[in-house]
Design a protein around this motif. Structure first.
Motif, PDB file in Angstrom:
ATOM      1  N   ASP A 158       0.867  -1.179   0.000  1.00 54.75           N
ATOM      2  CA  ASP A 158       0.000   0.000   0.000  1.00 54.75           C
ATOM      3  C   ASP A 158       0.901   1.225   0.000  1.00 54.75           C
ATOM      4  O   ASP A 158       1.858   1.283   0.774  1.00 54.75           O
ATOM      5  N   ASP A 159       0.597   2.171  -0.887  1.00 56.27           N
ATOM      6  CA  ASP A 159       1.461   3.354  -0.959  1.00 56.27           C
ATOM      7  C   ASP A 159       1.229   4.298   0.211  1.00 56.27           C
ATOM      8  O   ASP A 159       2.051   5.156   0.477  1.00 56.27           O
ATOM      9  N   ASP A 167      -3.372  -2.896  -2.170  1.00 55.75           N
ATOM     10  CA  ASP A 167      -4.187  -1.717  -2.461  1.00 55.75           C
ATOM     11  C   ASP A 167      -4.404  -1.638  -3.978  1.00 55.75           C
ATOM     12  O   ASP A 167      -3.457  -1.767  -4.736  1.00 55.75           O
ATOM     13  N   ARG A 180      -5.482   0.984  -5.752  1.00 59.13           N
ATOM     14  CA  ARG A 180      -5.075   2.277  -6.297  1.00 59.13           C
ATOM     15  C   ARG A 180      -3.717   2.661  -5.788  1.00 59.13           C
ATOM     16  O   ARG A 180      -3.553   2.915  -4.597  1.00 59.13           O
ATOM     17  N   GLY A 193     -11.104   1.288  -2.334  1.00 64.17           N
ATOM     18  CA  GLY A 193     -11.833   2.419  -1.786  1.00 64.17           C
ATOM     19  C   GLY A 193     -13.281   2.339  -2.240  1.00 64.17           C
ATOM     20  O   GLY A 193     -13.670   1.408  -2.935  1.00 64.17           O
ATOM     21  N   MET A 199      -1.228  11.279  -3.566  1.00 66.32           N
ATOM     22  CA  MET A 199      -2.657  11.320  -3.240  1.00 66.32           C
ATOM     23  C   MET A 199      -3.015  12.592  -2.476  1.00 66.32           C
ATOM     24  O   MET A 199      -4.009  13.218  -2.707  1.00 66.32           O
ATOM     25  N   HIS A 232     -11.848   9.461  -0.837  1.00 64.85           N
ATOM     26  CA  HIS A 232     -10.753   8.494  -0.794  1.00 64.85           C
ATOM     27  C   HIS A 232      -9.694   8.923   0.226  1.00 64.85           C
ATOM     28  O   HIS A 232      -9.236   8.127   1.034  1.00 64.85           O
ATOM     29  N   ASN A 242     -10.798   8.410   3.694  1.00 65.81           N
ATOM     30  CA  ASN A 242     -10.891   6.984   3.986  1.00 65.81           C
ATOM     31  C   ASN A 242      -9.564   6.421   4.491  1.00 65.81           C
ATOM     32  O   ASN A 242      -9.552   5.485   5.284  1.00 65.81           O
ATOM     33  N   GLN A 243      -8.463   6.988   4.018  1.00 70.25           N
ATOM     34  CA  GLN A 243      -7.146   6.452   4.390  1.00 70.25           C
ATOM     35  C   GLN A 243      -6.895   6.567   5.891  1.00 70.25           C
ATOM     36  O   GLN A 243      -6.664   5.564   6.545  1.00 70.25           O
TER      37      GLN A 243
END
Lengths: 208, 266
Positions: free
Chosen positions: A12-13, A56, A58, A85, B1, B51, B54-55
């Motif tokens: 996961d990034d 993940d 994305r 997500g 992101m 998104h 959500n992280q």
């Protein structure tokens, strides 16, 4: 066939998510390895390492789906659990079509993830055992002489000794000796098991 | 992101572009296109923010679950628990920061309503719209009523509505080709205390069944439509004390219009 303990790989990034997953999985006693990108995983992962992959969907650079494709191309058996997500359902569907083990939508309940990981590890163990078995059978049948292979082919087609002797132009006694060797070398306990072993190998065109 | 919200923040900053625009018309058009494409991504931005939030929420939930599991076992390691709690705090701060940036963005987008001439807003867009229409093989005509009273509006928002209507027409004409595809944009005074801007095409028009839903958020007849273009237009109209509407064109096609109240004399 080395018996390494299974490792749960996390790719996961997002550092926060990645570390929290590692922490959670450590708290339930899993050996974990957390990586920040698909490339890091490909550099680290050895196909003979049992385990599963929590991935993940994305990610910048190589996405989760692309990593899955890479693994498929390399014939890796490691089961992949995708973490998606909210808006990523089409991607999850695609991942499942490409053979992903399962997927989970963020945020998820810990038990859901832990159960899926458990099942993925079980499946990984099963497919590794099947592969090992495959390799063992292959090794044994490879040790047959050309003549013994001919006999094996006739045996699996259910030919009686008398017919075999005629077809191969040898005595029935010689056929019996070859048969005994085939059974001994293959380690099959019965003709039925021998047939099974040969059938197991045949899907990848391994028939003699 | 994490750059998404920052990036989207640019959406409200069109002033420097219009300064550059005065010097170079090509740059002006480019600047506008940029702005339009930014505005077109409001839906994507919402998805991006969801998104992003959500992280940290996922991370917080993971740490909290891990703590429960650790505590359920005798002899839990306090250092582990401390570490998890520390991370929960850090992720909460992260979530709060995303919300703070979002608020800043919302503030930057609240624009002032100033007296504007609807015809002038359309003329400003003319070059851009002509390019867009001819790329679609559609002829575009303007029928602007002279001497239109001014309206109190945020010009760029009204322009977005016009572009949304135009885009709808162009997409409808692309999906259902007709022999001489055309779009007409007209302005008119209505009821003595409002001005109306209408975008009409000679495409297929709307099936009666969807006429009522067409301004609903997330309603779209297009495969890849966000269902937000007309909903945003409707929101903008209401924020100006006006309204949007649809009527069938004659003999065929669709007309989308926005009505804005004219400024009352002091």
């Amino acid at each position: 066939m080395q018996q390494q303990p299974p490792t749960v790989f996390i790719v996961d990034d997002d550092e926060g998510v990645r570390n929290s997953l590692r922490f959670l999985l450590k708290s339930v006693g899993h050996a974990t390895r957390a990586l920040a990108s698909a490339n890091e995983f490909l550099e680290t992962y050895k196909p003979n390492q049992p385990g599963c992959l929590v991935l993940d969907v994305r990610m910048p650079g190589m996405s989760g789906l692309e990593l899955q494709q890479q693994l498929n191309l390399r014939g890796a058996v490691i089961p992949v659990i995708f973490i998606t997500g909210h808006g990523d359902i089409p991607m999850a569907v695609e991942a499942m079509q490409q053979g992903a083990f399962d997927f989970l939508q963020k945020p998820f309940r810990d038990q859901e993830l832990i159960d899926r990981i458990q099942r993925a590890l079980e499946r990984d163990a099963r497919s590794r055992a099947a592969l090992d078995q495959h390799a063992r059978i292959r090794e044994r049948l490879d040790s047959l002489t050309p003549r013994e292979r001919e006999v094996l082919a006739l045996m699996t087609r259910g030919k009686p000794n008398k017919i075999m002797a005629a077809e191969l132009g040898v005595s029935q006694r010689t056929v019996e000796i070859h048969r005994a060797r085939v059974m001994e070398k293959s380690g099959a306990a019965s003709l039925a098991q021998l047939v099974r072993m040969v059938m197991d190998l045949e899907p990848d065109g391994a028939s003699p | 992101m994490s750059d998404r919200v920052h990036e989207a923040q640019g959406a409200g900053e069109s002033l420097p572009e219009s300064v550059a625009a005065a010097r170079d018309p090509a740059a002006a058009l480019h600047g506008r296109l940029l702005n339009v494409s930014r505005m077109a991504t409001i839906g994507e931005m919402a998805a991006g923010v969801a998104h992003e939030l959500n992280q940290p929420l996922t991370a917080i939930a993971n740490y909290a679950h891990a703590c429960e599991r650790l505590l359920a076992r005798p002899g839990a390691d306090l250092d582990d628990l401390r570490e998890a709690l520390h991370q929960i705090t850090a992720q909460t701060t992260r979530a709060a920061e995303i919300i703070r940036r979002l608020r800043a963005l919302a503030r930057s987008q609240q624009s002032d309503h100033v007296p504007v001439d609807l015809n002038k807003l359309i003329e400003e867009l003319h070059e851009l719209m002509k390019t867009d229409a001819s790329l679609h093989g559609v002829s575009l005509t303007l029928e602007l009523a002279p001497g239109l009273p001014e309206v109190a509006a945020a010009g760029s928002e009204i322009q977005q509505v016009v572009l949304n209507f135009l885009r709808n027409s162009l997409e409808a004409l692309a999906a259902h080709p007709v022999s001489r595809p055309a779009v007409a944009i007209s302005t008119a005074v209505v009821n003595g205390h409002g001005v109306q801007l209408t975008v009409c095409d000679n495409g297929p028009g709307l099936p009666a069944a969807v006429e009522r839903q067409v301004f609903d958020p997330f309603f779209s007849t297009k495969e890849n439509g966000t269902g937000l273009g007309l909903a945003i237009s409707s929101t903008i109209a209401r924020a100006h004390g006006g309204s949007v509407g649809y009527r069938a064109n004659t003999p065929c096609g669709a007309c989308f219009y926005i009505v804005l109240p004219t400024q009352l004399p002091e």
